[in-house]
Design a protein around this motif. Structure first.
Motif, PDB file in Angstrom:
ATOM      1  N   LEU A 188     -11.248   3.205 -77.589  1.00  0.00           N
ATOM      2  CA  LEU A 188     -11.232   1.904 -78.243  1.00  0.00           C
ATOM      3  C   LEU A 188     -11.879   0.847 -77.355  1.00  0.00           C
ATOM      4  N   GLU A 189     -11.592   0.904 -76.067  1.00  0.00           N
ATOM      5  CA  GLU A 189     -12.200  -0.054 -75.141  1.00  0.00           C
ATOM      6  C   GLU A 189     -13.712   0.143 -75.065  1.00  0.00           C
ATOM      7  N   LEU A 190     -14.146   1.399 -75.148  1.00  0.00           N
ATOM      8  CA  LEU A 190     -15.580   1.692 -75.125  1.00  0.00           C
ATOM      9  C   LEU A 190     -16.268   1.098 -76.356  1.00  0.00           C
ATOM     10  N   VAL A 191     -15.701   1.370 -77.543  1.00  0.00           N
ATOM     11  CA  VAL A 191     -16.281   0.847 -78.784  1.00  0.00           C
ATOM     12  C   VAL A 191     -16.293  -0.677 -78.765  1.00  0.00           C
ATOM     13  N   ASP A 192     -15.191  -1.259 -78.320  1.00  0.00           N
ATOM     14  CA  ASP A 192     -15.068  -2.711 -78.283  1.00  0.00           C
ATOM     15  C   ASP A 192     -16.115  -3.332 -77.362  1.00  0.00           C
ATOM     16  N   SER A 193     -16.401  -2.673 -76.250  1.00  0.00           N
ATOM     17  CA  SER A 193     -17.356  -3.219 -75.272  1.00  0.00           C
ATOM     18  C   SER A 193     -18.804  -3.089 -75.726  1.00  0.00           C
ATOM     19  N   MET A 194     -19.078  -2.152 -76.648  1.00  0.00           N
ATOM     20  CA  MET A 194     -20.453  -1.893 -77.073  1.00  0.00           C
ATOM     21  C   MET A 194     -20.877  -2.734 -78.274  1.00  0.00           C
ATOM     22  N   GLY A 195     -19.925  -3.450 -78.895  1.00  0.00           N
ATOM     23  CA  GLY A 195     -20.301  -4.398 -79.932  1.00  0.00           C
ATOM     24  C   GLY A 195     -20.455  -3.816 -81.325  1.00  0.00           C
ATOM     25  N   GLU A 196     -21.221  -4.538 -82.169  1.00  0.00           N
ATOM     26  CA  GLU A 196     -21.299  -4.270 -83.602  1.00  0.00           C
ATOM     27  C   GLU A 196     -21.870  -2.894 -83.931  1.00  0.00           C
ATOM     28  N   ILE A 197     -22.849  -2.439 -83.182  1.00  0.00           N
ATOM     29  CA  ILE A 197     -23.458  -1.130 -83.477  1.00  0.00           C
ATOM     30  C   ILE A 197     -22.422  -0.023 -83.344  1.00  0.00           C
ATOM     31  N   ALA A 198     -21.640  -0.063 -82.278  1.00  0.00           N
ATOM     32  CA  ALA A 198     -20.618   0.954 -82.057  1.00  0.00           C
ATOM     33  C   ALA A 198     -19.521   0.853 -83.114  1.00  0.00           C
ATOM     34  N   LEU A 199     -19.154  -0.372 -83.494  1.00  0.00           N
ATOM     35  CA  LEU A 199     -18.115  -0.556 -84.513  1.00  0.00           C
ATOM     36  C   LEU A 199     -18.568   0.018 -85.855  1.00  0.00           C
ATOM     37  N   THR A 200     -19.803  -0.244 -86.235  1.00  0.00           N
ATOM     38  CA  THR A 200     -20.328   0.272 -87.502  1.00  0.00           C
ATOM     39  C   THR A 200     -20.297   1.802 -87.520  1.00  0.00           C
ATOM     40  N   LYS A 201     -20.697   2.420 -86.415  1.00  0.00           N
ATOM     41  CA  LYS A 201     -20.698   3.886 -86.338  1.00  0.00           C
ATOM     42  C   LYS A 201     -19.275   4.426 -86.363  1.00  0.00           C
ATOM     43  N   ALA A 202     -18.355   3.773 -85.660  1.00  0.00           N
ATOM     44  CA  ALA A 202     -16.964   4.218 -85.629  1.00  0.00           C
ATOM     45  C   ALA A 202     -16.334   4.117 -87.011  1.00  0.00           C
ATOM     46  N   LYS A 203     -16.641   3.052 -87.749  1.00  0.00           N
ATOM     47  CA  LYS A 203     -16.113   2.888 -89.102  1.00  0.00           C
ATOM     48  C   LYS A 203     -16.654   3.978 -90.028  1.00  0.00           C
ATOM     49  N   ASP A 204     -17.915   4.336 -89.859  1.00  0.00           N
ATOM     50  CA  ASP A 204     -18.491   5.404 -90.680  1.00  0.00           C
ATOM     51  C   ASP A 204     -17.817   6.742 -90.381  1.00  0.00           C
ATOM     52  N   ILE A 205     -17.538   7.009 -89.101  1.00  0.00           N
ATOM     53  CA  ILE A 205     -16.858   8.260 -88.721  1.00  0.00           C
ATOM     54  C   ILE A 205     -15.469   8.315 -89.326  1.00  0.00           C
ATOM     55  N   SER A 206     -14.710   7.211 -89.221  1.00  0.00           N
ATOM     56  CA  SER A 206     -13.348   7.206 -89.769  1.00  0.00           C
ATOM     57  C   SER A 206     -13.364   7.322 -91.290  1.00  0.00           C
ATOM     58  N   TYR A 207     -14.347   6.695 -91.938  1.00  0.00           N
ATOM     59  CA  TYR A 207     -14.486   6.783 -93.397  1.00  0.00           C
ATOM     60  C   TYR A 207     -14.760   8.233 -93.822  1.00  0.00           C
ATOM     61  N   GLN A 208     -15.710   8.876 -93.159  1.00  0.00           N
ATOM     62  CA  GLN A 208     -16.052  10.250 -93.507  1.00  0.00           C
ATOM     63  C   GLN A 208     -14.881  11.202 -93.245  1.00  0.00           C
ATOM     64  N   HIS A 209     -14.110  10.921 -92.208  1.00  0.00           N
ATOM     65  CA  HIS A 209     -12.938  11.759 -91.924  1.00  0.00           C
ATOM     66  C   HIS A 209     -11.896  11.611 -93.029  1.00  0.00           C
ATOM     67  N   GLY A 210     -11.717  10.376 -93.518  1.00  0.00           N
ATOM     68  CA  GLY A 210     -10.798  10.166 -94.624  1.00  0.00           C
ATOM     69  C   GLY A 210     -11.223  10.927 -95.860  1.00  0.00           C
ATOM     70  N   ARG A 211     -12.499  10.898 -96.179  1.00  0.00           N
ATOM     71  CA  ARG A 211     -13.023  11.653 -97.328  1.00  0.00           C
ATOM     72  C   ARG A 211     -12.830  13.155 -97.144  1.00  0.00           C
ATOM     73  N   ALA A 212     -13.106  13.635 -95.929  1.00  0.00           N
ATOM     74  CA  ALA A 212     -13.045  15.078 -95.677  1.00  0.00           C
ATOM     75  C   ALA A 212     -11.644  15.622 -95.881  1.00  0.00           C
ATOM     76  N   ILE A 213     -10.632  14.870 -95.470  1.00  0.00           N
ATOM     77  CA  ILE A 213      -9.249  15.323 -95.639  1.00  0.00           C
ATOM     78  C   ILE A 213      -8.926  15.545 -97.102  1.00  0.00           C
ATOM     79  N   ILE A 214      -9.368  14.624 -97.958  1.00  0.00           N
ATOM     80  CA  ILE A 214      -9.116  14.753 -99.392  1.00  0.00           C
ATOM     81  C   ILE A 214      -9.983  15.844-100.000  1.00  0.00           C
ATOM     82  N   ASP A 215     -11.264  15.896 -99.629  1.00  0.00           N
ATOM     83  CA  ASP A 215     -12.186  16.880-100.202  1.00  0.00           C
ATOM     84  C   ASP A 215     -11.729  18.304 -99.934  1.00  0.00           C
ATOM     85  N   GLN A 216     -11.072  18.533 -98.812  1.00  0.00           N
ATOM     86  CA  GLN A 216     -10.609  19.880 -98.480  1.00  0.00           C
ATOM     87  C   GLN A 216      -9.412  20.305 -99.304  1.00  0.00           C
ATOM     88  N   ALA A 217      -8.743  19.352 -99.936  1.00  0.00           N
ATOM     89  CA  ALA A 217      -7.478  19.677-100.596  1.00  0.00           C
ATOM     90  C   ALA A 217      -7.454  19.387-102.091  1.00  0.00           C
TER      91      ALA A 217
END
Length: 226
Positions: free
Chosen positions: A100-129
């Motif tokens: 979290l400290e790494l993402v926070d220190s890297m700014g908007e680009i890192a936040l956008t990528k982290a949000k995309d990863i968490s979004y895709q993980h949320g979808r994957a959990i549902i898609d598998q079931a």
């Protein structure tokens, strides 16, 4: 550090575990009498359960002055610091803090990528079931199961006229990190939830109407299924 065996023994009792969940979900002070009435047990039994939870540091307590006079009464509330259990002991929460400290220190680009990863993980959990052809009721059951599986306690209500789902999170699994990186943690958590709802209901309106960041008791999301 709380004793692991003591914690597991404390939560092994079904009634005591239910009381612990109630205190966490309520997120406010409770007393012996409230617990006794809520669970239909004698006040002495309620006091015993609360004392054991307090001794194991699963809840905290303090004495509160009696407004009617007399001796102060003890009240109980969720412990501020979470307890981590793993076998053998691991320190995954420290790794989370570093990332979290790494993402926070890297700014908007890192936040956008982290949000995309968490979004895709949320979808994957549902898609598998699930399959898109499942009924609305089956999808709601699946959502409840996946919510409980990652550590928070949801409350889902449905307005049948408009298919509006109110999704309340009483026990945020990221409370410890929420104090240090509130905006970042909430953004990632919301993206994760949005991924789940988009996988279940491709056409929806997803908004947050209450947030712990704004000193609310819990986070509340409202989803209108289109």
């Amino acid at each position: 550090m709380p004793d692991t065996l003591k914690i597991t023994n404390t939560l092994a009792d079904e009634t005591r575990y239910s009381i612990y969940q109630y205190v966490v979900k309520k997120k406010k002070q409770v007393n012996v009498q409230e617990i006794a009435e809520q669970f239909g047990i004698h006040p002495n039994v309620a006091r015993l359960h609360l004392t054991k939870l307090n001794d194991s540091q699963l809840v905290s307590s303090e004495l509160e002055n009696n407004k009617k006079g007399g001796r102060p009464a003890r009240v109980y509330f969720p412990a501020e610091d979470p307890i981590y259990l793993s076998f053998p002991k691991q320190e995954n929460h420290l790794l989370l803090q570093w990332l979290l400290e790494l993402v926070d220190s890297m700014g908007e680009i890192a936040l956008t990528k982290a949000k995309d990863i968490s979004y895709q993980h949320g979808r994957a959990i549902i898609d598998q079931a699930t399959a898109s052809t499942q009924s609305f009721e089956c999808k709601m059951e699946l959502l409840t199961e996946t919510a409980n599986a990652i550590g928070y306690i949801p409350q889902i209500t449905e307005n049948e006229d408009k298919k509006v789902i109110t999704f309340s999170i009483y026990n945020c699994p990221y409370t410890n990190q929420l104090h240090k990186h509130p905006a970042l943690v909430c953004s990632l958590h919301e993206s994760f939830l949005k991924g789940q709802f988009d996988a279940l209901f491709p056409a929806n309106k997803f908004i947050q109407i209450e947030s712990m960041q704004n000193h609310c008791n819990n986070c509340v999301y409202q989803i209108e299924v289109l």
